[in-house]
Design an enzyme around this catalytic site. Structure first.
Site, PDB file in Angstrom:
ATOM      1  N   CYS A 115      -2.746  31.037 -25.166  1.00 57.53           N
ATOM      2  CA  CYS A 115      -1.478  31.767 -25.025  1.00 57.53           C
ATOM      3  C   CYS A 115      -1.260  32.851 -26.081  1.00 57.53           C
ATOM      4  O   CYS A 115      -0.336  33.650 -25.952  1.00 57.53           O
ATOM      5  CB  CYS A 115      -0.306  30.791 -25.049  1.00 57.53           C
ATOM      6  SG  CYS A 115      -0.408  29.547 -23.740  1.00 57.53           S
ATOM      7  N   HIS A 372       5.359  33.796 -18.209  1.00 59.37           N
ATOM      8  CA  HIS A 372       4.352  33.680 -19.263  1.00 59.37           C
ATOM      9  C   HIS A 372       2.949  33.923 -18.699  1.00 59.37           C
ATOM     10  O   HIS A 372       2.206  32.994 -18.422  1.00 59.37           O
ATOM     11  CB  HIS A 372       4.457  32.284 -19.891  1.00 59.37           C
ATOM     12  CG  HIS A 372       3.410  31.961 -20.909  1.00 59.37           C
ATOM     13  ND1 HIS A 372       2.785  32.919 -21.698  1.00 59.37           N
ATOM     14  CD2 HIS A 372       2.868  30.766 -21.274  1.00 59.37           C
ATOM     15  CE1 HIS A 372       1.922  32.318 -22.495  1.00 59.37           C
ATOM     16  NE2 HIS A 372       1.939  31.020 -22.257  1.00 59.37           N
ATOM     17  N   CYS A 402       3.088  28.889 -29.351  1.00 66.17           N
ATOM     18  CA  CYS A 402       2.226  27.718 -29.431  1.00 66.17           C
ATOM     19  C   CYS A 402       0.977  28.004 -28.603  1.00 66.17           C
ATOM     20  O   CYS A 402       0.969  28.912 -27.765  1.00 66.17           O
ATOM     21  CB  CYS A 402       2.942  26.463 -28.935  1.00 66.17           C
ATOM     22  SG  CYS A 402       3.544  26.558 -27.228  1.00 66.17           S
ATOM     23  N   GLY A 404      -2.456  26.151 -26.517  1.00 61.39           N
ATOM     24  CA  GLY A 404      -3.097  24.970 -25.984  1.00 61.39           C
ATOM     25  C   GLY A 404      -4.221  24.468 -26.884  1.00 61.39           C
ATOM     26  O   GLY A 404      -4.871  25.264 -27.568  1.00 61.39           O
TER      27      GLY A 404
END
Length: 418
Positions: A115, A372, A402, A404
Site C-alpha cells: 500500500c 484505495h 499501513c 500488508g
C-alpha cells in the site's frame, strides 16, 4: 540562483539547523515537486475504469504529466511505477513511458511495497536525485483492482511457516483489521463514527470543488454490462463518496469478515478502487532554470516494521520515526496529515495513540470514502494533501499508511505555494 547557492554554502558552515528551520530552508540541491496530478478514483469492477487496463492508465497519466508540465520530455531521466497487483508492472512502466513520449534515454522501473508503493516510487526518484544519479524523474503510482488482487498463489515453504510472524503474513487484510479491533478494543461504533466522518468530509470537499485542481480528466471506454457496447466517456470526479452517509446508515451494514470478527464492514473499510497519481520531481536549481512552478519540497520518507497480524498500527511507528529524524513535533510542527484509511480500525487506533488533532487529519476524507487503489495511494495522498495545503495556506504535510505483512511508511513534504 547566486543567493541560494550562497545560503546553501553557509548552511554547511554554520551550526546544524533542525526542526522547522531546516526543512523550510530553500537550497539549490533540494528535491522539489513541480507537478502532482491524479486520475479520478473509480469503483473497481463497476466504475469508469473497470474496462481500462493498467497499461493504458499509466500511459495516459504519463502523457498528462508532459502536457501539464510542458517540460521537454528529453530531460526526464527515469520513471518509477508503484504497483502492487500486476506482475508485469516493470514492462508496463517502460512501454507506457515510451509510448507517452518519453525518450529511450529515460529509464523505467517498478516498485512494490504494497500500500505504500506510490510513496516508495516518489522516494526512489527523490533518492536518485539526492545521490546525483538523475536530475529529473517521474514517480507514478497506479492500480487496476478491476484486473485482480494481490493474494498469494500458494503457501510459503514449510520452513518459513514455522516462524509465527512469517506465518501471519498469510493473513488476509480483513483478518488483521479484526485482530487490531479486538486487541486494542476499537469498537464497531468507533469505527462507524470515523467512517461516517470520512464520507461526510469527502462529500463536502467534492461538492465544493476542492479536488478539481488535483484531478485531470481521463477519457476511456466503458463496456455496457447489458449490451456489451463500448462507450467513450470522460471521467472527471471520484466515484467513492456516498452522499448522505451517516453513522446510523453505516451501523446497519453487516460485518465483512465474519470468520474473523464483527467490527469491520464494507462501510468502514477502504473501497476497492482503480486509479493513478503522478509526481514530477527535480532539483530546485533545475526547476528554477526551467521556470517550473515549485509546488513543494520533498523532505524524505521512512519505513517501520510491525507485527504482521496487526499491520494496521504501522503509521503509529513510522510517523514518530520520521519526525524524529527531522526533529519535528507532531502537534506543534505538522499542519496537515494524510493517513490512509485502510480500515477504520487502524485509523482510529493511530489517531488515538498519536493523539492526532482530527481537524488536521484527512480533511477531504480518506480511503474509506475515496477509495484505495493500492499502488496509487502513496502518490495520491501527496496530490490531495498539497492541494489542501494550498487551500488552507498551510505548510507542513505528513503522509502515512499501513502496509500488508506488517509495515508502516511515512513521508514529509513542505508546501511552497502559500
Amino acid at each position: 540562483m547566486a543567493t541560494e547557492r550562497l545560503n546553501s554554502l553557509l548552511s554547511h558552515l554554520t551550526p546544524g539547523k533542525s526542526g522547522l528551520s531546516a526543512i523550510t530552508q530553500k537550497n539549490p540541491d533540494d528535491v522539489v515537486i513541480t507537478l502532482a496530478i491524479r486520475t479520478p478514483l473509480t469503483k473497481a469492477g463497476k466504475g469508469g475504469l473497470k474496462d481500462t487496463p493498467l497499461d493504458f492508465i499509466v500511459y495516459t497519466l504519463l502523457k498528462q504529466v508532459l502536457e501539464k508540465s510542458r517540460i521537454d520530455s528529453q530531460m526526464v531521466e527515469d520513471v518509477c511505477l508503484g504497483n502492487v497487483s500486476n506482475g508485469k508492472a516493470a514492462y508496463i512502466a517502460r512501454a507506457a513511458s515510451l509510448a507517452a513520449g518519453y525518450p529511450i534515454t529515460a529509464a523505467a522501473s517498478s516498485v512494490n511495497r504494497f500500500c505504500s508503493s506510490g510513496l516508495k516510487a516518489v522516494q526512489d526518484i527523490a533518492n536518485q536525485i539526492i545521490s546525483g544519479n538523475i536530475e529529473i524523474g517521474v514517480a507514478i503510482g497506479a492500480e487496476s483492482m478491476s484486473e485482480g488482487g494481490d493474494r498469494l498463489d500458494k503457501p510459503f515453504h514449510e520452513e518459513i511457516l514455522k516462524d509465527p510472524n512469517a506465518n501471519d503474513c498469510n493473513q488476509p487484510m480483513g483478518q488483521t483489521s479484526e485482530n487490531l479491533g479486538k486487541d486494542f478494543d476499537i469498537s464497531r461504533e468507533a469505527q462507524d463514527r470515523f467512517a461516517a466522518e470520512s464520507y461526510q468530509r469527502a462529500e463536502r470537499a467534492q461538492k465544493a470543488g476542492w479536488f478539481d485542481d488535483e484531478i485531470v480528466p481521463f477519457t476511456t471506454k466503458v463496456k455496457d454490462p447489458t449490451t456489451g457496447e463500448l462507450k467513450e466517456v470522460t471521467l472527471m470526479k471520484d466515484e467513492g463518496p456516498r452522499y448522505g452517509t451517516t453513522f446510523e446508515s453505516l451501523s446497519k451494514i453487516r460485518p465483512a469478515f465474519p470468520a474473523h470478527g464483527d467490527r469491520s464492514t464494507g462501510g468502514n473499510s477502504s473501497q476497492v478502487t482503480d486509479g493513478a497519481a503522478a509526481v514530477l520531481l527535480m532539483k530546485r536549481s533545475r526547476a528554477l532554470e526551467l521556470h517550473q512552478p515549485i509546488l513543494a519540497k520533498f523532505c524524505g520518507a521512512t519505513v517501520a516494521g510491525v507485527a504482521p497480524r496487526i499491520m494496521g498500527i504501522g503509521p503509529s511507528l513510522a510517523i514518530p520515526k520520521l519526525l524524529g529524524k527531522f526533529n519535528l513535533d507532531l502537534h506543534k510542527d505538522i499542519d496537515l496529515i494524510e493517513i490512509n484509511e485502510a480500515f477504520a480500525s487502524m485509523a482510529v487506533y493511530c489517531t488515538n495513540v498519536l493523539k492526532i488533532d482530527p481537524s488536521k487529519l484527512n480533511v477531504r476524507g480518506g480511503a474509506i470514502a475515496l477509495g484505495h487503489p493500492l499502488g496509487a495511494t502513496g502518490a495520491r495522498q501527496i496530490c490531495t494533501g498539497l492541494s489542501e495545503c494550498r487551500r488552507q495556506k498551510k505548510k507542513i504535510l505528513l503522509t502515512s499508511m499501513c502496509i500488508g505483512t506488517g509495515q508502516g511508511m511515512a513521508g514529509l513534504v513542505v508546501n511552497e505555494q502559500m
